[in-house]
Enzyme design. Sequence first.
Site, short mmCIF file in Angstrom:
data_model
loop_
_atom_site.label_atom_id
_atom_site.label_comp_id
_atom_site.label_asym_id
_atom_site.label_seq_id
_atom_site.Cartn_x
_atom_site.Cartn_y
_atom_site.Cartn_z
CD GLU A 1 -1.20 2.16 2.38
OE1 GLU A 1 -1.72 3.29 2.42
OE2 GLU A 1 -0.21 1.84 3.06
CB ALA B 1 -11.31 -7.76 5.01
CG HIS C 1 -5.48 -0.34 2.86
ND1 HIS C 1 -6.18 0.45 2.00
CD2 HIS C 1 -4.70 0.50 3.56
CE1 HIS C 1 -5.84 1.72 2.18
NE2 HIS C 1 -4.93 1.77 3.12
#
Lengths: 343, 532
Positions: A10, A284, A307
């Site tokens: 990320e 999540a 992410h």
Amino acid sequence: MLSIDGSHGEGGGQVLRTSLTLSLVTGKPFRIEKIRAGRKNPGLLRQHLTAVNAAQEISRAEVAGASLGSRELTFAPDKPLAGTYSFAVGTAGSATLVLQTVLPALILATGESAIALEGGTHNPFAPPFDFLAKTFLPLINRMGARVRAELERPGFYPAGGGRFTVRIEPATRLNRIDLVDRGKIVSRRARAIVANLPIKIAERELQVIRRKLSFNSEWLDVEEIRDSRGPGNVVMIEVESQQVCEVFTAFGERGVPAEKVANRAAQEARVYMAAEVAAGQHLADQLMIPMAMSGGGSFTTLPLSRHATTNIEIIKKFLDVEISVEQLDSRACRVDVKGARLA
Amino acid sequence: MTRKKTTAIGLLGSNLDAGQSAERWEKWRPSISLCSQENLLIDRFELLYQKKFFNLASVVASDIESVSPETDVRLTEIDFGDPWDFEEVYGAIHDFARAYRFKPDTEDYLIHITTGSHVAQICLFLLTESRHFPARLIQTSPPAGRRKTGPGSFEIIDLDLSRYDRIASRFRQEHREGSSFLKSGIETRNARFNALIDRIEQVAINSRDPLLLVGPTGAGKSQLARRVYELRRARHQIEGQFVEVNCATIRGDAAMSALFGHVKGSFTGAVKDRPGLLRTADKGVLFLDEIGELGSDEQAMLLRALEEKKFFPLGGDREASSDFQLIAGTNSDLASKVRTGRFREDLLARINLWTFRLPGLGERVEDIEPNLQYELDQFANRAGRRVTMSREAREKFLKFATSHEARWTGNFRDLNGAVTRMATLAQGGRISVEAVADEIIRLRSAWRHSRADEGEEMIERFISADRLRALDLFDRLQLGGVLKVCVESRTLSEAGRKLFSNSRDRKKTANDADRLRKYLARFGIEWQRVKE
């Protein structure tokens, strides 16, 4: 010392915050380099510094490189201490992200904590307060802790000025939870909030949701906030099933029609409901750390975001866990976490 | 290590920061923007406001508290009636700056120049540039792009320009050009001379105070003074003329009149008004060479002209004024002239703030080669034809020119003369080895007749060549001096009195004449021969 490549995956603030959280939880020091390399304003920004400072405060960590624009940071925590803390985020940055950095460590600390957070409570690119209160914390509580959050005043971008408090009664250890089958949907709601803006905006947004998601009128609420500093508009759709309550959010923006804003939230909710998974994309991301701490857990979710995959890699660096991802079909997957239980 | 705190100082923007309703958040407000930057943290913000805008100041302060809880906003009332009146605004901000307790060791300061009237922004700039605010400037700008949301951007401007690599290299280039200009483009190699020129360049472009150039005749004082003038004029620092005068060439009333001018009828021959050189040099440079030769009246008048920029023309009852920069030249020791009462101490004090000692050519032998080329080029410019030197000729000339034998008593004037002669006589535009050999003989002979060689000449007159070769330099120097005194004295006793006057005072020696006779005898010289 663990070495983290801040530009990996990320490649933004998420890598740093996850590293801080896991360092607090495991006591392992780390060094992160190339922080936010390749971004327009590389290095640490104010909101990241606030997270570093908060993590340092609860653990009296030794920190090097904590300055604006810094590309490298070394963080060596002591044992996190429960207590009363107050963190304020500037530039209407997300206060919920700061909480998420320190919360896992305080869930296992000896003693109760009370945290007051100020700044943005409903920010784009961050979980809104409602997600925290309705989705995330109930799951944490199911794992054995008792965490309650109370919104005193919302804070929207750009004015900020929001405030909420969190009380944490820790658990000695976290229990495993499994969210594979979300169960039947028991309720649906949509709320459109306006602060210092015409109420008409909220009404238009709810009309879109009613039409697109075939919601009943009784499920729709307009909320007008009077004590907010600046203007703000947010649409939130709650989908509560037997196992979990998911919240989908979209933010009003200057120059973007209310209908378009509402559509964004509706689209997210529709995908979630159709996929018949337990956790949405944001949940999540958030679930994996507590599950790794509790020694294991599983959940079904939508295809993993960047992410989430970045989180998995960082968790594996700090904790001896196995995280397997099984693709169920084109729109769903299942995540299994196996590892040592922290206490 | 604790981080230095950042303190911003800015004026409340009565227009740009304005807004009381919730809609104010829709518009870009510089003071809020300053505190909303993701990569800038203002720990303290000194927000200056005018009394009538107190309500707005309070709103802005509380909005900053909201967007930037890390920032401590301090409101300070500042009073200037008209924000477009330069004097009032400057005065008010100056007062604030003087009263403010800056702690540059622990805090960094940023002056926000986006708000306030343009006059106020100019005042903030000036006070920062003059270091009344030990700060950098900060400018905020509204968000760019189609969406036009967000806090916009900021730019920090450090007025210490040496911190910017590209600007610093420009300055270095300009400095190199300036130094090279002062050296007339001659690539000099003498380190001391180059350091001297660098310093003169630095002073010349930063100061209007008098410069004093000390050095032997022909060292290039006059040329350097002119180059300083031209450098300053090229940088638009002066607009007047370059006026040069050698003080040794003007005396008495003529000197007064030449320098300070006269009014018609002030003396015989003063048939019309004359402005004088000082007035001609108004807004320019006045170069007074041999300033030690200036008479005492002129010294007094010059001092006043320097201090008050005013003076009386000869015979005039109305003061004239002139604002000129003085460059003074001297080859003598002005301090000793002060001791003997021939030069005013206060005038010396006024002109020797910047004293530069120009070395003679003999002290800069490594610069003879580049200057040789320069002189050849100059000759080509004057004569309209190029003259070259063969390699052997050049080597032969330089070998002599840099040896101890070459005295260069007239410094650059000698070099210029030598090159002019060689070039003029050059066959087919080329200076040969033979021409150089002839020139060396000429130079040797010229220097033998110069004052420094008078003693040597004396010895050659009185003792044989054989004897001369056997003499040590030590004895030659002493004997030369003694013989000079003898030649100038009428009797042996007079010469003895002059030579032994100090020990005579202490009554150590009975007979000076006898002592001198014995000394001369050691070299086989009799008094009789000296006086022949």
